[in-house]
Design a protein around this motif. Sequence first.
Motif, short mmCIF file in Angstrom:
data_model
loop_
_atom_site.label_atom_id
_atom_site.label_comp_id
_atom_site.label_asym_id
_atom_site.label_seq_id
_atom_site.Cartn_x
_atom_site.Cartn_y
_atom_site.Cartn_z
N PRO A 66 0.83 -1.20 0.00
CA PRO A 66 0.00 0.00 0.00
C PRO A 66 0.87 1.26 0.00
CG PRO A 66 -0.06 -1.08 2.15
CD PRO A 66 0.72 -1.96 1.24
N ILE A 67 0.33 2.33 -0.51
CA ILE A 67 1.06 3.60 -0.54
C ILE A 67 0.97 4.25 0.84
CG2 ILE A 67 1.14 5.90 -1.56
CD1 ILE A 67 -0.06 4.65 -4.11
N LEU A 68 2.14 4.66 1.36
CA LEU A 68 2.21 5.28 2.68
C LEU A 68 2.37 6.80 2.58
CD1 LEU A 68 4.65 2.67 4.23
CD2 LEU A 68 2.17 2.76 4.52
N ARG A 69 2.95 7.31 1.53
CA ARG A 69 3.20 8.74 1.26
C ARG A 69 4.04 9.42 2.34
NH1 ARG A 69 2.03 8.76 -3.64
NH2 ARG A 69 -0.12 8.81 -4.34
N LEU A 70 5.28 9.59 2.03
CA LEU A 70 6.19 10.32 2.91
C LEU A 70 5.82 11.80 2.97
CD1 LEU A 70 9.76 9.06 1.96
CD2 LEU A 70 8.75 9.09 4.23
N ALA A 71 6.03 12.40 4.12
CA ALA A 71 5.86 13.84 4.25
C ALA A 71 6.99 14.51 3.46
CB ALA A 71 5.93 14.25 5.71
N PRO A 72 6.76 15.70 2.88
CA PRO A 72 7.78 16.36 2.06
C PRO A 72 9.15 16.51 2.75
CG PRO A 72 5.69 17.47 1.76
CD PRO A 72 5.49 16.45 2.86
N ALA A 73 9.17 16.88 4.01
CA ALA A 73 10.45 17.05 4.71
C ALA A 73 11.16 15.71 4.88
CB ALA A 73 10.23 17.70 6.07
#
Length: 148
Positions: free
Chosen positions: A113-120
């Motif tokens: 599944p996609i977790l999506r990292l925060a930009p920082a």
Amino acid sequence: MRETSRPEETARVTRGARRFLRACGFAVLGELPLPNGRRADLVALAPDGALRIVEVKSSRADFQADRKWTDYRDYCDRFYFAASTELDAAIFPEDAGLIVADAHGGMLAREAPILRLAPASRRAMLIRFGALAAERYCALAFGEDAPV
């Protein structure tokens, strides 16, 4: 045919998973230190900047004894296990991807599944990835000591 040791099996699965990821177009680094002090077995960087972490497991005992992989999810967009063809896929959590591999290559058995990292966090991981890749390149190209 002789039975392989755990380190030999780990090396085979790691090699196959790395070959699979590279064939999919990823840049791959092994043993990447993470900000939390852990070390990811494989980190794959996609052309679009997405990061995948792959935890290699050589046996059921290896999986049951080592739970530090739960600390890796904060540093990737998708998390996978890589395991030998001999392991039962049912032992791995459903919320992680699965790559089945041997020394020659691998295949995706289950997408993560996609977790999506925060930009920082993404920026920090991309810098970490690039810096280690550059250090390892210099070590190979110029015979300098490679970082661990």
